[in-house]
Design an enzyme around this catalytic site. Structure first.
Site, PDB file in Angstrom:
ATOM      1  N   ASP B  31       0.860  -1.223   0.006  1.00  0.00           N
ATOM      2  CA  ASP B  31      -0.124   0.058   0.010  1.00  0.00           C
ATOM      3  C   ASP B  31       1.027   1.135  -0.074  1.00  0.00           C
ATOM      4  OD1 ASP B  31      -3.100   0.067   0.990  1.00  0.00           O
ATOM      5  OD2 ASP B  31      -2.231   2.079   1.012  1.00  0.00           O
ATOM      6  N   ARG B  35      -4.905   6.511   0.732  1.00  0.00           N
ATOM      7  CA  ARG B  35      -6.431   6.746   1.524  1.00  0.00           C
ATOM      8  C   ARG B  35      -6.360   7.544   2.775  1.00  0.00           C
ATOM      9  NH1 ARG B  35      -8.047   5.156   5.474  1.00  0.00           N
ATOM     10  NH2 ARG B  35      -7.081   3.045   4.952  1.00  0.00           N
ATOM     11  N   ASN B 118      -3.678   7.104 -11.459  1.00  0.00           N
ATOM     12  CA  ASN B 118      -3.702   5.974 -10.581  1.00  0.00           C
ATOM     13  C   ASN B 118      -4.219   4.580 -10.851  1.00  0.00           C
ATOM     14  OD1 ASN B 118      -2.842   5.491  -7.628  1.00  0.00           O
ATOM     15  ND2 ASN B 118      -4.891   4.604  -7.644  1.00  0.00           N
ATOM     16  N   THR B 144     -16.855  -2.186 -10.390  1.00  0.00           N
ATOM     17  CA  THR B 144     -17.984  -1.759  -9.580  1.00  0.00           C
ATOM     18  C   THR B 144     -19.209  -1.812 -10.532  1.00  0.00           C
ATOM     19  OG1 THR B 144     -18.994   0.341  -9.072  1.00  0.00           O
ATOM     20  CG2 THR B 144     -17.085   0.493 -10.168  1.00  0.00           C
ATOM     21  N   SER B 179     -19.962   8.658 -12.278  1.00  0.00           N
ATOM     22  CA  SER B 179     -18.833   9.756 -11.814  1.00  0.00           C
ATOM     23  C   SER B 179     -17.502   9.409 -12.707  1.00  0.00           C
ATOM     24  CB  SER B 179     -18.662   9.305 -10.353  1.00  0.00           C
ATOM     25  OG  SER B 179     -17.819   8.264 -10.222  1.00  0.00           O
ATOM     26  N   TYR B 181     -14.785   8.614 -11.286  1.00  0.00           N
ATOM     27  CA  TYR B 181     -14.172   7.552 -10.679  1.00  0.00           C
ATOM     28  C   TYR B 181     -14.743   6.186 -11.395  1.00  0.00           C
ATOM     29  CZ  TYR B 181     -14.621   3.429  -7.668  1.00  0.00           C
ATOM     30  OH  TYR B 181     -14.672   2.008  -7.437  1.00  0.00           O
ATOM     31  N   HIS B 182     -16.252   6.222 -11.375  1.00  0.00           N
ATOM     32  CA  HIS B 182     -16.733   4.958 -12.034  1.00  0.00           C
ATOM     33  C   HIS B 182     -16.259   4.773 -13.612  1.00  0.00           C
ATOM     34  CE1 HIS B 182     -19.468   5.344  -8.500  1.00  0.00           C
ATOM     35  NE2 HIS B 182     -19.333   4.086  -8.500  1.00  0.00           N
ATOM     36  N   LYS B 185     -13.133   3.021 -13.916  1.00  0.00           N
ATOM     37  CA  LYS B 185     -13.521   1.661 -13.849  1.00  0.00           C
ATOM     38  C   LYS B 185     -13.849   0.841 -15.207  1.00  0.00           C
ATOM     39  CE  LYS B 185     -12.966  -0.082  -9.743  1.00  0.00           C
ATOM     40  NZ  LYS B 185     -11.844  -0.592  -8.923  1.00  0.00           N
ATOM     41  N   LEU B 239     -24.496   3.139   3.650  1.00  0.00           N
ATOM     42  CA  LEU B 239     -25.086   2.412   4.949  1.00  0.00           C
ATOM     43  C   LEU B 239     -24.185   2.761   6.134  1.00  0.00           C
ATOM     44  CD1 LEU B 239     -27.574   0.739   5.883  1.00  0.00           C
ATOM     45  CD2 LEU B 239     -26.369  -1.178   5.595  1.00  0.00           C
ATOM     46  N   ASN B 240     -22.847   2.631   6.041  1.00  0.00           N
ATOM     47  CA  ASN B 240     -22.023   3.124   7.078  1.00  0.00           C
ATOM     48  C   ASN B 240     -22.308   4.472   7.423  1.00  0.00           C
ATOM     49  OD1 ASN B 240     -20.951   0.528   6.544  1.00  0.00           O
ATOM     50  ND2 ASN B 240     -19.013   1.068   6.056  1.00  0.00           N
ATOM     51  N   TYR B 255     -30.342  11.680  -0.853  1.00  0.00           N
ATOM     52  CA  TYR B 255     -30.173  12.467  -1.944  1.00  0.00           C
ATOM     53  C   TYR B 255     -31.333  12.567  -2.958  1.00  0.00           C
ATOM     54  CZ  TYR B 255     -25.178  12.966  -0.605  1.00  0.00           C
ATOM     55  OH  TYR B 255     -23.856  13.007  -0.101  1.00  0.00           O
TER      56      TYR B 255
END
Lengths: 381, 381
Positions: B31, B35, B118, B144, B179, B181-182, B185, B239-240, B255
């Protein structure tokens, strides 16, 4: 119109600058000389030495009394690109500033990484510069027919409606490319499509086939204005290479069976297409996609055409089938649609014997410059 | 098996290291602390301070007498990654080393550029390391479900057969993300699919939904082994976040209309899925894609569940509908298929009241650490 051409030193970039300039538009050209430097490093420089971009702009001004502003810099440097947008507020930006070679992208890991970074960050920077400085600016991005690969279904112009289990939706046409370079163009399309949906950008994506030719109305006015012409395995496109090979008696290098079929176009058609797209722009929030080709040929058909015309001109042209260094289908279905640009007014220049003779004529003049070792290197993947 | 976990310090990375280690495999974790550093810079650190990765590996060894080798470095540095491959010749590499946050990728141009570089260069480097050092190594990449977006047709597991004008072919399922980010992917998938076809790599792409949970069998042995748990807008999953909001009386931030439906899974299911994929690997030349979710909920349904369980536990839970800061559909069709991992042996852990009560219990212990300002920042796109 104020037109910003990125990658202005390239095979298509410089003729595009001249074309828009002659048509009365204000042209700003930028380039980082990547292709010149890479061709120098790989010993595969263009057939005809071209003056640098600032010199070419000076010559153009002498010839036609029109000014093209030139800035040397790297579009992946966001501050450089922003400075151009802030200085000029372009109405349209034409994005040629990508690493354009499939073999280059397959040479090694570092060149693959460069291709990804250069092509995606240049596109990202354009997106952000447009959003931050000129939200109404029309982005014209050069894509490639290679994004589609060779599917077993008809290739539509960018989009397809899919019926699936009783429901339907419209999607980007499936993309599956045959080199890392072509894959970065798929990734470019994904990037632009995301920001078009999110920020309402106006984008035209021109899915271009391999371009051939060396003569344009503007370049023909002064040989110092000629496009850079590559005939090597790294930066040369297939037909341009075959002409050079025919002239020096190097057997035309057909990879494998030669049934690989693609859509091709004359460099003059590229100029028309880009101009038609710029003067009839996409709407805000629209990703408009055109398949930019004029006709389709297999590699065997191209080789035969060059052989016939070459013979007529007195060259002894041979064709050889090499073991294909690439991982690609050598026989496949290929039926692309390309009506969008015709509807905008494209008048295609087809690949006639006369066009081929013209190419032979220009290349013949420079045949002493030909570097045989650059023609085939067998970059494998 | 020798298992190389990239992104080993992450929410999923560290529990994955422990899981494979307990099951008797040799684990190497790497790592670059991206993050941790980004969360520090953005003032949104994890709820529970976690020892650094080297310390966690030491604690793990004290607890269970198994060694996890740790290397701190950046996977986008090709030499660093090559050195790991040369030292360990892994049988499987699990690729979590990506910038994983949609809001982070939308903060500004530099963070968008970082996300592209990255995520794509880490994937490219893995491809080249596998090809050059361990061609038979199985790559497990976390994708994802967000790659698919919310199409109006059923979402298949990665692939779709398209019938079009009397002909048919099979393609990657259409992808259209919400997004940057997505979108990276999607670009990752394109990259891997190209090299799988070209070089015969073996790849499993796990199209994962948002993960929730904090408890795993291994982490429960010692609280210093707990996964890093984010509840903030940047790195927290929905959920977190809701659990944390419920505990401090911060109205649950739905949202827009809250009809956004996604597939979710418990962190324990992630561990099972990755393990099942590793022990039953993809074949050479195969890009195997699984949709990694256990059940689907709308945001409204999640909020209601948290509200009901919260009330039972004595919390005054309110739900608020905010103007959606994101550009996404708030009501849509959503019918994803997810049978592949069940066939491999997945035994899903569903989102029961008991599971939610367990999460409330752990978060309650650390509620003094909660930074209210991190919960909602309204990153807009």
């Amino acid at each position: 119109m104020r037109v910003l051409v990125l990658g202005a030193d390239g095979y298509l970039g410089w003729p595009t600058c001249m074309y828009f300039s002659r048509m009365g538009h204000e042209v700003i050209g930028a380039d980082n000389y990547f292709r010149r430097n890479a061709a120098l490093a790989l010993d595969c420089e263009a057939l005809i030495p071209t003056p640098n971009l600032l010199q070419r702009a000076k010559i153009w001004q002498q010839v036609i009394e029109k000014k093209i502003a030139i800035h040397i810099g790297d579009v992946t440097n966001h501050e450089f690109l922003l400075s151009l947008f802030r200085a000029y507020h372009p109405d349209v930006v034409i994005h040629y500033a990508e690493q354009p070679s499939a073999p280059y992208s397959m040479l090694d890991r570092d060149k693959a990484a460069f291709t990804i970074q250069n092509n995606l960050l240049s596109t990202l920077n354009i997106v952000y510069a447009v959003k931050e400085v000129s939200p109404d600016c029309h982005i014209i991005k050069l894509g490639t027919m290679g994004e589609y690969g060779t599917p077993n279904i008809d290739i539509e112009e960018g989009w397809i409606q899919i019926q699936h289990k009783g429901k339907k939706d419209t999607f980007l046409f499936p993309r599956q490319a045959s080199s890392l370079y072509h894959t970065t163009k798929i990734q470019d399309t994904d990037l632009l499509w995301f920001y078009v949906r999110t920020w309402g950008l106006r984008v035209t994506d021109l899915m271009q086939g391999p371009v051939y030719g060396i003569s344009t109305d503007d370049a023909d006015m002064d040989e110092r204005l000629i496009p850079n012409f590559h005939y090597d395995e790294i930066f040369g496109t297939v037909l341009n290479r075959f002409i050079v090979q025919a002239i020096i008696g190097y057997p035309l290098t057909v990879y494998g069976k030669g049934g690989q079929t693609r859509g091709y176009l004359n460099i003059k058609d590229t100029l028309q297409c880009v101009y038609l797209a710029a003067t009839q722009p996409a709407k805000p929030g629209e990703l408009r996609i055109f398949n930019q080709i004029s006709e389709s040929f297999s590699v065997n058909e191209l080789a035969e055409k060059v052989k016939i015309v070459g013979k007529k001109l007195g060259y002894d042209v041979k064709i050889t089938h090499l073991e294909n260094p690439r991982n690609e289908k050598e026989e496949h279905y290929y039926n692309p649609k390309y009506t969008g640009l015709l509807k905008l007014g494209l008048q295609p220049q087809y690949l006639t014997d006369g066009v081929l003779e013209g190419m032979f004529g220009i290349v013949e003049k420079y045949k002493n410059n030909i570097n045989r070792d650059a023609i085939f290197r067998g970059v494998k993947w």
